[in-house]
Design a protein around this motif. Sequence first.
Motif, PDB file in Angstrom:
ATOM      1  N   GLN A 251       0.811  -1.217   0.000  1.00 11.93           N
ATOM      2  CA  GLN A 251       0.000   0.000   0.000  1.00 11.93           C
ATOM      3  C   GLN A 251       0.844   1.266   0.000  1.00 11.93           C
ATOM      4  O   GLN A 251       0.323   2.354  -0.263  1.00 11.93           O
ATOM      5  N   GLY A 252       2.137   1.117   0.305  1.00  9.60           N
ATOM      6  CA  GLY A 252       3.017   2.278   0.364  1.00  9.60           C
ATOM      7  C   GLY A 252       4.010   2.332  -0.778  1.00  9.60           C
ATOM      8  O   GLY A 252       3.707   2.798  -1.881  1.00  9.60           O
ATOM      9  N   ARG A 253       5.174   1.780  -0.546  1.00 18.93           N
ATOM     10  CA  ARG A 253       6.244   1.853  -1.530  1.00 18.93           C
ATOM     11  C   ARG A 253       6.015   0.942  -2.721  1.00 18.93           C
ATOM     12  O   ARG A 253       6.604   1.118  -3.769  1.00 18.93           O
ATOM     13  N   GLY A 254       5.178  -0.047  -2.532  1.00 17.74           N
ATOM     14  CA  GLY A 254       4.941  -1.009  -3.599  1.00 17.74           C
ATOM     15  C   GLY A 254       5.845  -2.228  -3.453  1.00 17.74           C
ATOM     16  O   GLY A 254       6.822  -2.215  -2.699  1.00 17.74           O
ATOM     17  N   ILE A 255       5.503  -3.299  -4.139  1.00 22.69           N
ATOM     18  CA  ILE A 255       6.298  -4.516  -4.105  1.00 22.69           C
ATOM     19  C   ILE A 255       6.505  -5.023  -5.521  1.00 22.69           C
ATOM     20  O   ILE A 255       5.808  -4.622  -6.456  1.00 22.69           O
ATOM     21  N   ALA A 256       7.486  -5.892  -5.665  1.00 21.18           N
ATOM     22  CA  ALA A 256       7.732  -6.547  -6.951  1.00 21.18           C
ATOM     23  C   ALA A 256       6.973  -7.869  -6.930  1.00 21.18           C
ATOM     24  O   ALA A 256       7.422  -8.846  -6.328  1.00 21.18           O
ATOM     25  N   GLU A 257       5.821  -7.899  -7.565  1.00 22.30           N
ATOM     26  CA  GLU A 257       4.968  -9.079  -7.499  1.00 22.30           C
ATOM     27  C   GLU A 257       5.691 -10.303  -8.054  1.00 22.30           C
ATOM     28  O   GLU A 257       6.194 -10.268  -9.181  1.00 22.30           O
ATOM     29  N   PRO A 258       5.775 -11.385  -7.289  1.00 22.76           N
ATOM     30  CA  PRO A 258       6.489 -12.574  -7.756  1.00 22.76           C
ATOM     31  C   PRO A 258       5.726 -13.271  -8.879  1.00 22.76           C
ATOM     32  O   PRO A 258       4.513 -13.087  -9.028  1.00 22.76           O
ATOM     33  N   PRO A 259       6.431 -14.061  -9.693  1.00 23.23           N
ATOM     34  CA  PRO A 259       5.744 -14.798 -10.762  1.00 23.23           C
ATOM     35  C   PRO A 259       4.802 -15.850 -10.179  1.00 23.23           C
ATOM     36  O   PRO A 259       5.031 -16.368  -9.081  1.00 23.23           O
ATOM     37  N   LEU A 260       3.757 -16.145 -10.932  1.00 24.81           N
ATOM     38  CA  LEU A 260       2.777 -17.136 -10.501  1.00 24.81           C
ATOM     39  C   LEU A 260       2.503 -18.100 -11.642  1.00 24.81           C
ATOM     40  O   LEU A 260       1.879 -17.723 -12.641  1.00 24.81           O
ATOM     41  N   PRO A 261       2.952 -19.343 -11.529  1.00 24.31           N
ATOM     42  CA  PRO A 261       2.659 -20.320 -12.587  1.00 24.31           C
ATOM     43  C   PRO A 261       1.159 -20.502 -12.748  1.00 24.31           C
ATOM     44  O   PRO A 261       0.405 -20.486 -11.774  1.00 24.31           O
ATOM     45  N   GLU A 262       0.733 -20.688 -13.978  1.00 24.90           N
ATOM     46  CA  GLU A 262      -0.705 -20.807 -14.230  1.00 24.90           C
ATOM     47  C   GLU A 262      -1.328 -21.982 -13.498  1.00 24.90           C
ATOM     48  O   GLU A 262      -2.471 -21.901 -13.044  1.00 24.90           O
ATOM     49  N   GLU A 263      -0.584 -23.070 -13.338  1.00 23.74           N
ATOM     50  CA  GLU A 263      -1.148 -24.226 -12.657  1.00 23.74           C
ATOM     51  C   GLU A 263      -1.363 -23.967 -11.163  1.00 23.74           C
ATOM     52  O   GLU A 263      -2.142 -24.657 -10.508  1.00 23.74           O
ATOM     53  N   LEU A 264      -0.676 -22.948 -10.627  1.00 20.31           N
ATOM     54  CA  LEU A 264      -0.836 -22.614  -9.216  1.00 20.31           C
ATOM     55  C   LEU A 264      -1.900 -21.539  -9.000  1.00 20.31           C
ATOM     56  O   LEU A 264      -2.351 -21.330  -7.872  1.00 20.31           O
ATOM     57  N   ARG A 265      -2.322 -20.875 -10.059  1.00 23.45           N
ATOM     58  CA  ARG A 265      -3.229 -19.731  -9.908  1.00 23.45           C
ATOM     59  C   ARG A 265      -4.512 -20.082  -9.147  1.00 23.45           C
ATOM     60  O   ARG A 265      -4.915 -19.327  -8.248  1.00 23.45           O
ATOM     61  N   PRO A 266      -5.202 -21.185  -9.439  1.00 21.83           N
ATOM     62  CA  PRO A 266      -6.432 -21.473  -8.679  1.00 21.83           C
ATOM     63  C   PRO A 266      -6.183 -21.577  -7.176  1.00 21.83           C
ATOM     64  O   PRO A 266      -6.968 -21.057  -6.372  1.00 21.83           O
ATOM     65  N   GLU A 267      -5.117 -22.240  -6.792  1.00 22.24           N
ATOM     66  CA  GLU A 267      -4.820 -22.367  -5.357  1.00 22.24           C
ATOM     67  C   GLU A 267      -4.418 -21.020  -4.773  1.00 22.24           C
ATOM     68  O   GLU A 267      -4.806 -20.672  -3.640  1.00 22.24           O
ATOM     69  N   ALA A 268      -3.624 -20.239  -5.524  1.00 19.33           N
ATOM     70  CA  ALA A 268      -3.218 -18.924  -5.042  1.00 19.33           C
ATOM     71  C   ALA A 268      -4.421 -18.015  -4.861  1.00 19.33           C
ATOM     72  O   ALA A 268      -4.505 -17.256  -3.875  1.00 19.33           O
ATOM     73  N   GLU A 269      -5.378 -18.083  -5.777  1.00 22.35           N
ATOM     74  CA  GLU A 269      -6.580 -17.260  -5.651  1.00 22.35           C
ATOM     75  C   GLU A 269      -7.421 -17.698  -4.464  1.00 22.35           C
ATOM     76  O   GLU A 269      -8.023 -16.863  -3.772  1.00 22.35           O
ATOM     77  N   ARG A 270      -7.466 -19.002  -4.207  1.00 22.95           N
ATOM     78  CA  ARG A 270      -8.196 -19.483  -3.029  1.00 22.95           C
ATOM     79  C   ARG A 270      -7.527 -18.994  -1.752  1.00 22.95           C
ATOM     80  O   ARG A 270      -8.199 -18.519  -0.822  1.00 22.95           O
TER      81      ARG A 270
END
Length: 244
Positions: free
Chosen positions: A160-179
């Motif tokens: 919310q402040g300085r910002g972050i470098a969003e890490p990569p997210l493999p597509e096969e992990l996206r459903p679990e990451a979203e959950r």
Amino acid sequence: MSTARGARARAREEVTAAIKDEARRQLAAEGAAKLSLRAVARELGMVSSALYRYFPSRDDLLTALIIDAYDSIGEAAEQADAALLKKAAKSTASKAGAIAPVRRWATVSEAVRAWALAHPHEYALIFGSPVPGYTAPMTTVPAASRVGLLFFGIVRDAYQGRGIAEPPLPEELRPEAERLGADLAPDLPPAVVAALVAAWAQLFGLIGFELFGQFNRVVEDRATFFTHAATQLAHGVGLVLPRE
């Protein structure tokens, strides 16, 4: 509260503290699996029936010890972070918001490690092998969440402040990451939440390796190694900016 009721409450607190102290001594000597209410009562000079008025079962006593341990490690982490922010706020050269998020992460990580080294048997109780026949109740969750919530707070402040470098997210992990994101931190990107959960597990894995002897004859300068590893975990979560 009347004087008599106040005295009874204090006496109950003192006896409860003595029971838990003796139980911790038994944890150190025998391990959680061998914790016995009868043995605790015997060492304190109490009859078992009297002790049962404080803790009706071994599991109730274990739960109290587990909550105390989680609260203690959580308090150590929170105090370390608060002290860092307070020191920065008092400085004429910087403000609390100017502290690099990686520094906050490393400071909290080091406080968690220091607590574990100072309380090895309590650490083993909450992060070691499960106690046979015991299932932790939901009442342990608030205390168990304190360290994790602090790490989430550090990342949230950075995002919310300085910002972050969003890490990569493999597509096969996206459903679990979203959950995970929906359950734990809807205000953070799913990739960040997944990385946070992984970093949390790896951080306590590092501490467990040191505490339980897996680093013997492998890592010598363990404090320096730990700080470096914890910092790398922070980078993996996204707490790194090009200007840092």
